[in-house]
Design a protein around this motif. Structure first.
Motif, PDB file in Angstrom:
ATOM      1  N   LEU A 159       0.728  -1.135   0.113  1.00 33.64           N
ATOM      2  CA  LEU A 159      -0.116  -0.011  -0.005  1.00 33.64           C
ATOM      3  C   LEU A 159       0.575   1.291   0.166  1.00 33.64           C
ATOM      4  CD1 LEU A 159      -2.640  -0.919   2.748  1.00 33.64           C
ATOM      5  CD2 LEU A 159      -2.985  -0.831   0.290  1.00 33.64           C
ATOM      6  N   ALA A 160       2.253   1.210  -0.103  1.00 35.85           N
ATOM      7  CA  ALA A 160       3.015   2.316   0.317  1.00 35.85           C
ATOM      8  C   ALA A 160       4.189   2.562  -0.557  1.00 35.85           C
ATOM      9  CB  ALA A 160       3.504   2.247   1.715  1.00 35.85           C
ATOM     10  N   PRO A 161       3.941   2.737  -1.882  1.00 38.60           N
ATOM     11  CA  PRO A 161       5.281   2.683  -2.813  1.00 38.60           C
ATOM     12  C   PRO A 161       6.393   3.924  -2.396  1.00 38.60           C
ATOM     13  CG  PRO A 161       3.353   3.887  -3.559  1.00 38.60           C
ATOM     14  CD  PRO A 161       2.985   3.099  -2.630  1.00 38.60           C
ATOM     15  N   GLU A 162       6.130   4.679  -1.397  1.00 40.02           N
ATOM     16  CA  GLU A 162       6.758   5.619  -0.702  1.00 40.02           C
ATOM     17  C   GLU A 162       7.983   4.904   0.044  1.00 40.02           C
ATOM     18  OE1 GLU A 162       3.051   7.573  -1.514  1.00 40.02           O
ATOM     19  OE2 GLU A 162       3.642   5.741  -0.446  1.00 40.02           O
ATOM     20  N   PHE A 163       7.802   3.574   0.621  1.00 37.80           N
ATOM     21  CA  PHE A 163       8.679   3.015   1.134  1.00 37.80           C
ATOM     22  C   PHE A 163       9.990   2.555   0.632  1.00 37.80           C
ATOM     23  CE2 PHE A 163       5.687   1.131   4.685  1.00 37.80           C
ATOM     24  CZ  PHE A 163       5.456   2.451   5.234  1.00 37.80           C
ATOM     25  N   GLY A 164      10.095   2.852  -0.969  1.00 41.30           N
ATOM     26  CA  GLY A 164      11.108   2.629  -1.655  1.00 41.30           C
ATOM     27  C   GLY A 164      11.325   1.211  -1.942  1.00 41.30           C
ATOM     28  N   MET A 165      10.316   0.071  -1.933  1.00 41.69           N
ATOM     29  CA  MET A 165      10.594  -1.381  -1.983  1.00 41.69           C
ATOM     30  C   MET A 165       9.884  -1.750  -3.194  1.00 41.69           C
ATOM     31  SD  MET A 165      10.654  -2.530   1.922  1.00 41.69           S
ATOM     32  CE  MET A 165      11.101  -3.940   1.567  1.00 41.69           C
ATOM     33  N   SER A 166       9.981  -1.123  -4.393  1.00 39.86           N
ATOM     34  CA  SER A 166       9.488  -1.153  -5.738  1.00 39.86           C
ATOM     35  C   SER A 166       8.729  -2.472  -5.976  1.00 39.86           C
ATOM     36  CB  SER A 166      10.033  -0.565  -6.828  1.00 39.86           C
ATOM     37  OG  SER A 166      10.174   0.776  -6.292  1.00 39.86           O
ATOM     38  N   VAL A 167       9.649  -3.587  -6.211  1.00 40.08           N
ATOM     39  CA  VAL A 167       9.088  -4.753  -6.727  1.00 40.08           C
ATOM     40  C   VAL A 167       8.573  -5.599  -5.524  1.00 40.08           C
ATOM     41  CG1 VAL A 167      10.118  -6.980  -7.891  1.00 40.08           C
ATOM     42  CG2 VAL A 167      11.042  -4.803  -8.336  1.00 40.08           C
ATOM     43  N   TYR A 168       9.309  -5.672  -4.375  1.00 31.23           N
ATOM     44  CA  TYR A 168       8.466  -6.296  -3.272  1.00 31.23           C
ATOM     45  C   TYR A 168       7.278  -5.821  -3.133  1.00 31.23           C
ATOM     46  CZ  TYR A 168       7.794  -8.026   1.600  1.00 31.23           C
ATOM     47  OH  TYR A 168       7.168  -8.509   2.570  1.00 31.23           O
ATOM     48  N   GLY A 169       7.083  -4.453  -3.034  1.00 31.16           N
ATOM     49  CA  GLY A 169       5.810  -3.738  -2.810  1.00 31.16           C
ATOM     50  C   GLY A 169       4.833  -4.035  -4.006  1.00 31.16           C
ATOM     51  N   ALA A 170       5.250  -4.152  -5.021  1.00 35.07           N
ATOM     52  CA  ALA A 170       4.260  -4.417  -6.132  1.00 35.07           C
ATOM     53  C   ALA A 170       3.973  -6.213  -5.892  1.00 35.07           C
ATOM     54  CB  ALA A 170       5.171  -4.558  -7.446  1.00 35.07           C
ATOM     55  N   THR A 171       4.683  -6.882  -5.648  1.00 36.23           N
ATOM     56  CA  THR A 171       4.038  -8.300  -5.395  1.00 36.23           C
ATOM     57  C   THR A 171       3.277  -8.317  -4.174  1.00 36.23           C
ATOM     58  OG1 THR A 171       6.250  -9.008  -3.833  1.00 36.23           O
ATOM     59  CG2 THR A 171       6.578  -9.283  -6.140  1.00 36.23           C
ATOM     60  N   LYS A 172       3.547  -7.619  -3.215  1.00 32.62           N
ATOM     61  CA  LYS A 172       2.504  -7.840  -2.224  1.00 32.62           C
ATOM     62  C   LYS A 172       1.213  -7.016  -2.552  1.00 32.62           C
ATOM     63  CE  LYS A 172       5.079 -10.301   0.662  1.00 32.62           C
ATOM     64  NZ  LYS A 172       4.730 -11.741   0.661  1.00 32.62           N
ATOM     65  N   ALA A 173       1.306  -5.934  -3.342  1.00 34.35           N
ATOM     66  CA  ALA A 173       0.062  -5.365  -3.785  1.00 34.35           C
ATOM     67  C   ALA A 173      -0.835  -6.472  -4.582  1.00 34.35           C
ATOM     68  CB  ALA A 173       0.290  -4.139  -4.961  1.00 34.35           C
ATOM     69  N   PHE A 174       0.063  -7.207  -5.506  1.00 31.00           N
ATOM     70  CA  PHE A 174      -0.675  -8.370  -6.098  1.00 31.00           C
ATOM     71  C   PHE A 174      -1.252  -9.221  -5.357  1.00 31.00           C
ATOM     72  CE2 PHE A 174      -0.521 -12.597  -7.636  1.00 31.00           C
ATOM     73  CZ  PHE A 174      -0.894 -12.585  -9.094  1.00 31.00           C
ATOM     74  N   VAL A 175      -0.853  -9.642  -4.183  1.00 25.11           N
ATOM     75  CA  VAL A 175      -1.225 -10.527  -2.954  1.00 25.11           C
ATOM     76  C   VAL A 175      -2.580 -10.241  -2.580  1.00 25.11           C
ATOM     77  CG1 VAL A 175      -0.715 -11.535  -0.838  1.00 25.11           C
ATOM     78  CG2 VAL A 175       0.717 -11.543  -2.799  1.00 25.11           C
ATOM     79  N   LEU A 176      -2.727  -8.766  -2.329  1.00 25.72           N
ATOM     80  CA  LEU A 176      -3.658  -8.054  -1.759  1.00 25.72           C
ATOM     81  C   LEU A 176      -4.847  -7.833  -2.758  1.00 25.72           C
ATOM     82  CD1 LEU A 176      -5.279  -6.446   0.327  1.00 25.72           C
ATOM     83  CD2 LEU A 176      -4.191  -4.372  -0.671  1.00 25.72           C
ATOM     84  N   PHE A 177      -4.747  -7.681  -3.948  1.00 24.35           N
ATOM     85  CA  PHE A 177      -5.642  -7.644  -5.018  1.00 24.35           C
ATOM     86  C   PHE A 177      -6.083  -9.015  -5.250  1.00 24.35           C
ATOM     87  CE2 PHE A 177      -7.571  -7.853  -8.886  1.00 24.35           C
ATOM     88  CZ  PHE A 177      -8.302  -6.302  -9.341  1.00 24.35           C
ATOM     89  N   LEU A 178      -5.359 -10.040  -5.322  1.00 25.64           N
ATOM     90  CA  LEU A 178      -5.775 -11.473  -5.756  1.00 25.64           C
ATOM     91  C   LEU A 178      -6.735 -11.762  -4.497  1.00 25.64           C
ATOM     92  CD1 LEU A 178      -5.449 -14.028  -6.926  1.00 25.64           C
ATOM     93  CD2 LEU A 178      -3.647 -14.746  -5.579  1.00 25.64           C
ATOM     94  N   SER A 179      -6.516 -11.495  -3.236  1.00 25.25           N
ATOM     95  CA  SER A 179      -7.011 -11.979  -2.302  1.00 25.25           C
ATOM     96  C   SER A 179      -8.475 -11.270  -2.049  1.00 25.25           C
ATOM     97  CB  SER A 179      -6.315 -11.636  -0.730  1.00 25.25           C
ATOM     98  OG  SER A 179      -5.158 -12.239  -0.786  1.00 25.25           O
ATOM     99  N   GLN A 180      -8.592  -9.966  -2.440  1.00 19.30           N
ATOM    100  CA  GLN A 180      -9.900  -9.500  -2.464  1.00 19.30           C
ATOM    101  C   GLN A 180     -10.711  -9.872  -3.726  1.00 19.30           C
ATOM    102  OE1 GLN A 180      -8.090  -5.619  -2.576  1.00 19.30           O
ATOM    103  NE2 GLN A 180      -9.592  -4.889  -0.895  1.00 19.30           N
ATOM    104  N   GLY A 181     -10.068 -10.173  -4.648  1.00 17.48           N
ATOM    105  CA  GLY A 181     -10.742 -10.712  -5.953  1.00 17.48           C
ATOM    106  C   GLY A 181     -11.369 -12.357  -5.693  1.00 17.48           C
ATOM    107  N   LEU A 182     -10.375 -13.022  -5.126  1.00 23.92           N
ATOM    108  CA  LEU A 182     -10.592 -14.326  -4.513  1.00 23.92           C
ATOM    109  C   LEU A 182     -11.795 -14.308  -3.492  1.00 23.92           C
ATOM    110  CD1 LEU A 182      -7.479 -16.055  -4.463  1.00 23.92           C
ATOM    111  CD2 LEU A 182      -8.837 -16.176  -6.453  1.00 23.92           C
TER     112      LEU A 182
END
Length: 275
Positions: A159-182
């Motif tokens: 939820l926080a691109p400001e943390f500067g962990m671009s790829v790691y954060g993107a994978t965790k954004a995927f996990v959140l979206f996938l969970s909500q979609g499922l």
């Protein structure tokens, strides 16, 4: 508070009723090992998945003795197609397994421009692709029987691109979206999906990512993290954020997101984009 016995199926085994078995990835240490401990003490048999078979066996020996449950060890590197296939087969075929804990994951140190393309690809495979593949392997069987649960471990970094962990954060954004979609797809079929979003938690992930331990900020204890996540599980929360004290902030965030949805159906560009 709803208890776990109200939200998971009890299966008949001989003349007694047993709780569903739970498959946990990344189970050799940290969050995964703590989930194993907690679910074993709740009386669930386990299937532990990670690369380090020796550490999982050490954990299994202790939990068998202390909790009296059955524990299987399934060594696997979830970035390898042949090895994740064995885990997928177990999820598809083992009728005892009623809950999947998608916990395996890793971090990646340094800035995006300094990270190798291969390292980025491998991180995405572990943190995102394996989560989707394993959920895909178990979901049809859970839907067919009308119950079960999938727990996906994400991160507030998603939820926080400001943390500067671009790829790691993107994978965790995927996990959140996938969970909500499922959750939208599966909840009406009796399957509960939970996304757990930890903040910084004291585990081995930091050392493996190359972080300097002396420079790390204070972190949540892994036992506190998992215990809080299980409170959310027992309440059947869709999103559980253990470090977020003011739950109204998440509600406001989600309300703002929902308010945008009607506008996505517009057939003309917004006025601010008119030439």
């Amino acid at each position: 508070m709803t208890t776990i016995t109200n939200i998971v199926t009890f299966q008949k085994k001989g003349n007694r009723m047993t709780k569903p078995a739970i498959l946990i990835t990344g189970a050799s240490s940290g969050i995964g090992a703590t989930y194993a401990d907690r679910f074993a003490r709740r009386g669930h048999d386990l299937v532990l998945v990670a690369r380090d078979a020796a550490r999982m066996e050490t954990l299994a020996v202790r939990l068998r003795a202390e909790a009296g449950v059955s524990i299987d060890i399934l060594p696997a590197d979830l970035t390898r197609t042949d090895e994740i296939a064995a885990v997928e087969s177990r999820l598809r075929d083992d009728e005892r397994i009623g809950i999947l804990v998608n916990n395996a994951g890793a971090g990646l140190g340094g800035r995006f421009v300094d990270q190798s393309t291969d390292a980025i690809g491998q991180l995405i495979t572990l943190n995102a692709t394996s989560v989707a593949r394993l959920a895909s392997a178990i979901a049809p069987r859970l839907v067919a029987r009308g119950d079960g649960a999938i727990i996906n471990i994400g991160s507030v970094v998603g939820l926080a691109p400001e943390f500067g962990m671009s790829v790691y954060g993107a994978t965790k954004a995927f996990v959140l979206f996938l969970s909500q979609g499922l959750a939208h797809e599966l909840s009406q079929r009796g399957v509960y999906v939970q996304a757990v979003l930890p903040a910084a938690t004291r585990t081995e992930l930091w050392e493996r990512a190359g972080a300097d331990e002396t420079s790390l900020p204070p972190m949540m204890d892994v036992n506190d993290l998992v215990d809080a996540a299980l409170v959310g599980f027992d309440k059947r929360e869709g999103i559980t954020i253990p470090p977020l004290h003011d739950s109204s902030l998440w509600s406001a965030f989600d309300t703002a997101r929902m308010a945008m949805l009607p506008g996505f159906g517009a057939t003309q560009p917004a006025e601010r984009y008119t030439p």
